[in-house]
Design a protein around this motif. Structure first.
Motif, short mmCIF file in Angstrom:
data_model
loop_
_atom_site.label_atom_id
_atom_site.label_comp_id
_atom_site.label_asym_id
_atom_site.label_seq_id
_atom_site.Cartn_x
_atom_site.Cartn_y
_atom_site.Cartn_z
N THR A 20 0.83 -1.21 0.00
CA THR A 20 0.00 0.00 0.00
C THR A 20 0.86 1.25 0.00
N ARG A 21 1.97 1.24 0.71
CA ARG A 21 2.84 2.42 0.76
C ARG A 21 3.48 2.70 -0.61
N ILE A 22 3.84 1.65 -1.32
CA ILE A 22 4.40 1.86 -2.66
C ILE A 22 3.34 2.51 -3.56
N TRP A 23 2.13 1.99 -3.49
CA TRP A 23 1.02 2.56 -4.27
C TRP A 23 0.74 4.00 -3.87
N ALA A 24 0.68 4.24 -2.57
CA ALA A 24 0.35 5.58 -2.07
C ALA A 24 1.40 6.61 -2.47
N ASP A 25 2.66 6.26 -2.36
CA ASP A 25 3.73 7.19 -2.75
C ASP A 25 3.62 7.57 -4.22
N ALA A 26 3.35 6.58 -5.05
CA ALA A 26 3.22 6.84 -6.49
C ALA A 26 1.96 7.64 -6.79
N MET A 27 0.87 7.32 -6.11
CA MET A 27 -0.40 8.03 -6.33
C MET A 27 -0.30 9.49 -5.91
N GLU A 28 0.48 9.76 -4.88
CA GLU A 28 0.66 11.13 -4.41
C GLU A 28 1.22 12.01 -5.52
N LYS A 29 2.18 11.48 -6.23
CA LYS A 29 2.77 12.24 -7.35
C LYS A 29 1.78 12.35 -8.51
N GLU A 30 1.00 11.31 -8.72
CA GLU A 30 0.05 11.29 -9.83
C GLU A 30 -1.14 12.21 -9.59
N LEU A 31 -1.63 12.24 -8.34
CA LEU A 31 -2.83 13.01 -8.02
C LEU A 31 -2.55 14.43 -7.58
N GLY A 32 -1.32 14.67 -7.10
CA GLY A 32 -0.96 16.02 -6.69
C GLY A 32 -1.42 16.40 -5.29
N VAL A 33 -1.85 15.40 -4.49
CA VAL A 33 -2.22 15.65 -3.10
C VAL A 33 -1.57 14.56 -2.24
N PRO A 34 -1.36 14.83 -0.94
CA PRO A 34 -0.80 13.78 -0.07
C PRO A 34 -1.71 12.56 -0.01
N VAL A 35 -1.13 11.37 -0.10
CA VAL A 35 -1.86 10.12 0.11
C VAL A 35 -1.20 9.46 1.31
N VAL A 36 -1.86 9.56 2.44
CA VAL A 36 -1.26 9.22 3.73
C VAL A 36 -1.70 7.83 4.19
N VAL A 37 -0.73 6.96 4.44
CA VAL A 37 -1.01 5.61 4.93
C VAL A 37 -1.00 5.63 6.46
N ILE A 38 -2.07 5.11 7.04
CA ILE A 38 -2.21 5.08 8.51
C ILE A 38 -2.48 3.65 8.94
N ASN A 39 -1.65 3.12 9.84
CA ASN A 39 -1.86 1.78 10.39
C ASN A 39 -2.82 1.86 11.56
N LYS A 40 -3.94 1.16 11.43
CA LYS A 40 -4.94 1.11 12.51
C LYS A 40 -5.23 -0.37 12.76
#
Length: 316
Positions: free
Chosen positions: A49-69
């Motif tokens: 998920t973190r790999i996806w989120a980091d890449a999506m952040e650049k693609e979408l232009g907003v922070p994509v924050v991974v939170i462990n719950k």
């Protein structure tokens, strides 16, 4: 003068309507997106998920924050997202365990229909793993050991996919283990290499680093992988079935199609990025990008299979 004043008021009114409409129709996303991972840090779900989120952040232009719950074998974090607004700004890391298995084998405040599937980005094969200095050199020796004495095995919840799949494997091979449950596959592997438990069922993102560092050995795996040459498959030992996990994201039910389409299109782009593909290969995850009606149909079929299995078990 009155005409000028009237004109100015008309312009002001039109501007107000325009601004209000613009705010209402602001393009998604226009603020940070939270992705809840219902497992501990360092496991396969977390890393993929973190790999996806980091890449999506650049693609979408907003922070994509991974939170462990964490907690409840994935139920705590998944339930949190089930109650969240369906605006696309709170997503859940979805996988075999929390979406298809646990809701059928335990009482959860959600089920598959509580969410809208968005995308799947990776799949991972299950393996039985032991420490480097384990007395079990192969799966046959492991089975023989488990038949003669109590062997402990790490998993991530009594109703988790890991435990369910491990039990199916054990039943076919004719042995039993004593399960020791942790917050995730990564925590189980720490216990294995630390000598606290005899074995674990795990996925490559969690056990891979330990195998590469010569701290652990995979005895058997769901499918052959170049990263782990020489490791036999369950089928090689006559065990029938496919045993593996997957990682993706779901949104709370009712999320707009616009949000789903935007996240899907962005994921399609990042899954073409050589850096993203290399990152997944490095942790032992297989890129398996899926979305749309055919994928959702397959998910529902699998959900039904586990539902039937849960009913069978409950009748015993």
């Amino acid at each position: 003068m009155k005409s000028t004043k009237k004109t100015l008021l008309s312009i002001a009114g039109a501007l107000a309507v325009s601004l209000a409409s613009g705010a209402a129709l602001a393009a998604y996303p226009d603020k940070p997106i939270k992705v809840i991972v219902p497992w501990g840090a360092g496991g396969d779900s977390d890393l993929t998920t973190r790999i996806w989120a980091d890449a999506m952040e650049k693609e979408l232009g907003v922070p994509v924050v991974v939170i462990n719950k964490t907690g409840g074998g994935g139920v705590v974090g998944t339930s949190f997202v089930a109650r969240a607004k369906n605006d696309g700004y709170t997503l859940i890391n979805a996988g075999l365990s929390n979406m298809l298995v646990t809701p059928n084998f335990t009482n959860t405040p959600y089920n598959f229909d509580t969410f809208t599937p968005v995308v799947k980005f990776t799949s991972v094969p299950l393996a039985v793993v032991v420490a480097k200095d384990s007395p079990y050199q192969d799966f046959n020796e492991f089975v023989a050991g488990a038949k003669s004495k109590t062997i402990t095995q790490g998993s991530w919840g009594a109703s988790s996919s890991g435990t369910i799949m491990a039990t199916i494997i054990a039943n076919q091979a004719g042995y039993k283990v004593k399960y020791v449950h942790a917050k995730g596959a990564a925590d189980s592997m720490v216990s294995v290499v630390g000598g606290h438990i005899d074995s674990a069922v795990s996925f490559p993102p969690a056990f891979g680093p330990h195998v590469k560092a010569d701290r652990a050995r995979a005895l058997v795996i769901n499918q052959k992988m170049d990263a782990f040459p020489g490791v036999p498959t369950f089928a090689d030992y006559g065990i029938k079935g496919s045993f593996g996990g997957w990682s993706g994201v779901f949104a709370p039910k009712g999320v707009s199609q616009e949000v789903v389409d935007k996240l899907t299109a962005a994921t399609a782009n990042v899954m073409k990025d050589p850096k993203v593909l290399a990152a997944y290969e490095n942790i032992g995850a297989l890129v398996d990008f899926r979305h749309g009606p055919d994928w959702i149909k397959d998910l529902k079929v699998t959900y039904g299979i586990y539902k039937d299995e849960a009913a069978r078990v409950s009748k015993k």
